[in-house]
Design a protein around this motif. Sequence first.
Motif, PDB file in Angstrom:
ATOM      1  N   SER A 145       0.829  -1.210   0.000  1.00 15.28           N
ATOM      2  CA  SER A 145       0.000   0.000   0.000  1.00 15.28           C
ATOM      3  C   SER A 145       0.861   1.257   0.000  1.00 15.28           C
ATOM      4  N   GLN A 146       2.008   1.186   0.663  1.00 14.13           N
ATOM      5  CA  GLN A 146       2.902   2.352   0.681  1.00 14.13           C
ATOM      6  C   GLN A 146       3.411   2.682  -0.723  1.00 14.13           C
ATOM      7  N   ASN A 147       3.700   1.639  -1.515  1.00 16.96           N
ATOM      8  CA  ASN A 147       4.206   1.876  -2.862  1.00 16.96           C
ATOM      9  C   ASN A 147       3.126   2.439  -3.771  1.00 16.96           C
ATOM     10  N   PHE A 148       1.909   1.937  -3.640  1.00 21.29           N
ATOM     11  CA  PHE A 148       0.816   2.468  -4.452  1.00 21.29           C
ATOM     12  C   PHE A 148       0.511   3.920  -4.079  1.00 21.29           C
ATOM     13  N   ALA A 149       0.616   4.257  -2.791  1.00 24.19           N
ATOM     14  CA  ALA A 149       0.432   5.648  -2.369  1.00 24.19           C
ATOM     15  C   ALA A 149       1.523   6.531  -2.969  1.00 24.19           C
ATOM     16  N   LEU A 150       2.742   6.001  -3.047  1.00 23.72           N
ATOM     17  CA  LEU A 150       3.849   6.737  -3.657  1.00 23.72           C
ATOM     18  C   LEU A 150       3.595   6.972  -5.143  1.00 23.72           C
ATOM     19  N   ILE A 151       3.069   5.963  -5.847  1.00 25.84           N
ATOM     20  CA  ILE A 151       2.766   6.117  -7.271  1.00 25.84           C
ATOM     21  C   ILE A 151       1.737   7.216  -7.481  1.00 25.84           C
ATOM     22  N   LEU A 152       0.698   7.237  -6.641  1.00 24.89           N
ATOM     23  CA  LEU A 152      -0.314   8.294  -6.746  1.00 24.89           C
ATOM     24  C   LEU A 152       0.308   9.672  -6.548  1.00 24.89           C
ATOM     25  N   GLN A 153       1.210   9.769  -5.569  1.00 26.37           N
ATOM     26  CA  GLN A 153       1.872  11.045  -5.319  1.00 26.37           C
ATOM     27  C   GLN A 153       2.723  11.459  -6.513  1.00 26.37           C
ATOM     28  N   GLN A 154       3.372  10.497  -7.147  1.00 29.15           N
ATOM     29  CA  GLN A 154       4.263  10.802  -8.265  1.00 29.15           C
ATOM     30  C   GLN A 154       3.502  11.236  -9.520  1.00 29.15           C
ATOM     31  N   VAL A 155       2.262  10.773  -9.672  1.00 30.06           N
ATOM     32  CA  VAL A 155       1.527  11.081 -10.900  1.00 30.06           C
ATOM     33  C   VAL A 155       0.504  12.199 -10.721  1.00 30.06           C
ATOM     34  N   MET A 156       0.357  12.741  -9.507  1.00 33.82           N
ATOM     35  CA  MET A 156      -0.757  13.664  -9.283  1.00 33.82           C
ATOM     36  C   MET A 156      -0.631  14.947 -10.098  1.00 33.82           C
ATOM     37  N   VAL A 157       0.568  15.468 -10.289  1.00 31.71           N
ATOM     38  CA  VAL A 157       0.724  16.711 -11.057  1.00 31.71           C
ATOM     39  C   VAL A 157       0.400  16.464 -12.529  1.00 31.71           C
ATOM     40  N   VAL A 158       1.041  15.459 -13.113  1.00 31.58           N
ATOM     41  CA  VAL A 158       0.778  15.131 -14.519  1.00 31.58           C
ATOM     42  C   VAL A 158      -0.672  14.697 -14.695  1.00 31.58           C
ATOM     43  N   GLY A 159      -1.207  14.000 -13.699  1.00 25.35           N
ATOM     44  CA  GLY A 159      -2.587  13.549 -13.788  1.00 25.35           C
ATOM     45  C   GLY A 159      -3.569  14.690 -13.924  1.00 25.35           C
TER      46      GLY A 159
ATOM     47  N   ILE B 117      -3.872   5.961   6.576  1.00 28.70           N
ATOM     48  CA  ILE B 117      -4.838   4.868   6.652  1.00 28.70           C
ATOM     49  C   ILE B 117      -4.012   3.633   7.018  1.00 28.70           C
ATOM     50  N   GLY B 118      -4.073   3.262   8.281  1.00 26.88           N
ATOM     51  CA  GLY B 118      -3.191   2.196   8.765  1.00 26.88           C
ATOM     52  C   GLY B 118      -1.758   2.680   8.766  1.00 26.88           C
ATOM     53  N   ASP B 119      -0.892   1.926   8.093  1.00 25.00           N
ATOM     54  CA  ASP B 119       0.521   2.299   7.999  1.00 25.00           C
ATOM     55  C   ASP B 119       0.841   3.084   6.730  1.00 25.00           C
ATOM     56  N   THR B 120      -0.183   3.393   5.958  1.00 24.79           N
ATOM     57  CA  THR B 120       0.031   4.034   4.655  1.00 24.79           C
ATOM     58  C   THR B 120      -0.228   5.532   4.736  1.00 24.79           C
ATOM     59  N   ALA B 121       0.750   6.327   4.327  1.00 24.40           N
ATOM     60  CA  ALA B 121       0.611   7.783   4.287  1.00 24.40           C
ATOM     61  C   ALA B 121       0.169   8.192   2.888  1.00 24.40           C
ATOM     62  N   ILE B 122      -0.981   8.843   2.805  1.00 28.96           N
ATOM     63  CA  ILE B 122      -1.542   9.262   1.519  1.00 28.96           C
ATOM     64  C   ILE B 122      -1.540  10.779   1.461  1.00 28.96           C
ATOM     65  N   VAL B 123      -1.038  11.322   0.367  1.00 27.25           N
ATOM     66  CA  VAL B 123      -0.938  12.766   0.224  1.00 27.25           C
ATOM     67  C   VAL B 123      -2.298  13.332  -0.187  1.00 27.25           C
ATOM     68  N   TRP B 124      -2.636  14.500   0.373  1.00 24.74           N
ATOM     69  CA  TRP B 124      -3.927  15.109   0.084  1.00 24.74           C
ATOM     70  C   TRP B 124      -4.061  15.499  -1.388  1.00 24.74           C
ATOM     71  N   GLY B 125      -2.955  15.836  -2.015  1.00 23.69           N
ATOM     72  CA  GLY B 125      -2.996  16.209  -3.430  1.00 23.69           C
ATOM     73  C   GLY B 125      -3.497  15.082  -4.313  1.00 23.69           C
ATOM     74  N   ALA B 126      -3.167  13.843  -3.965  1.00 24.14           N
ATOM     75  CA  ALA B 126      -3.645  12.697  -4.740  1.00 24.14           C
ATOM     76  C   ALA B 126      -5.154  12.549  -4.611  1.00 24.14           C
ATOM     77  N   ILE B 127      -5.683  12.839  -3.416  1.00 21.98           N
ATOM     78  CA  ILE B 127      -7.131  12.783  -3.214  1.00 21.98           C
ATOM     79  C   ILE B 127      -7.821  13.855  -4.055  1.00 21.98           C
ATOM     80  N   LEU B 128      -7.223  15.052  -4.105  1.00 21.99           N
ATOM     81  CA  LEU B 128      -7.784  16.118  -4.941  1.00 21.99           C
ATOM     82  C   LEU B 128      -7.788  15.691  -6.408  1.00 21.99           C
ATOM     83  N   MET B 129      -6.706  15.079  -6.872  1.00 28.33           N
ATOM     84  CA  MET B 129      -6.645  14.620  -8.255  1.00 28.33           C
ATOM     85  C   MET B 129      -7.780  13.645  -8.550  1.00 28.33           C
TER      86      MET B 129
END
Length: 319
Positions: A37-51, A161-173
């Motif tokens: 889950s940490q890696n998937f959260a990282l992918i979301l963070q990495q693509v949020m600007v381009v997304g 969410i549990g041990d996974t840190a999710i960036v708010w910018g990804a949620i906005l995207m």
Amino acid sequence: MNSLTSKLPPIGTLGPFVALLLACVFFATQSERFLTSQNFALILQQVMVVGVIAIGQTLIILTAGIDLSCGMIMALGGIVMTKVAADYGLSAPVAIACGIGVTTLFGLINGLLVTKVKLPPFIVTLGTLNIAFAITQLYSNSQTITDIPDGMLWLGNTFRIGDTAIVWGAILMLFLYLVVWIALRETAPGRHVYAVGNSPEATRLTGIATDKVLLGVYVMAGVFYGIASLLSVARTGAGDPNAGQTENLDAITAVVLGGTSLFGGRGIILGTLVGALIVGVFRNGLTLMGVSSVYQILVTGILVILAVATDQLSRKGAR
């Protein structure tokens, strides 16, 4: 069999989802860190600007246009909002509004040149790309701005969410994709965008003001580039004048991989999100495998060519 086939989604819609699934399966076999889950959260963070940039790009490509300036307009928006905050002490909301205002203005200029002067979108946006780049460098003196109010950085903060840190910018995207998907699917202006992409002349003859639709698309794209500016600043903690130099191609890549036709009139916005995730998954997975970034670019280029070729073949098959 024919009736069953006719009820299935078109391959152009299913293809991106299948490609994303296959990519995830492949990289899961190559690295045990991929399916976390940490890696998937990282992918979301990495693509949020381009997304978010790709949302605006999708709207333009749906009308059979293209925007080469999106990355540099995003960079200019980031410089404006950070520099006016740093130099004039403006509050974060006002500075953000200034940045989004500038990107929206560039979207308006692009739209007016396309609709009123009747210039090709490729030429118009190639020109505004260079103009935005020059203004960004001149206004910032080619210096990174780091004195930024905290209010401009909150979208870079995370929640757990549990041990996974999710960036708010990804949620906005993700929220923006949902809103645009509903707008394109359920509203008359959304259907007009598809109609203009399919046949501008036929759409005009039905009484729809095609120029207004096109102008609205370019202006809305500018708004999304401004939001992407804020996400970029929040993610990096700085206004970088050298940002945006590859985001235009990355955004087009996401749109094409997501199944939107470069010829206009066909595609779904959620496919663009999947396309952005495909690029993010490939780059993340290859990085975990220790593959050089040069090969990541190579793979991305191959994927784009395959996606465009598939689109072209599907168009020929539909004739």
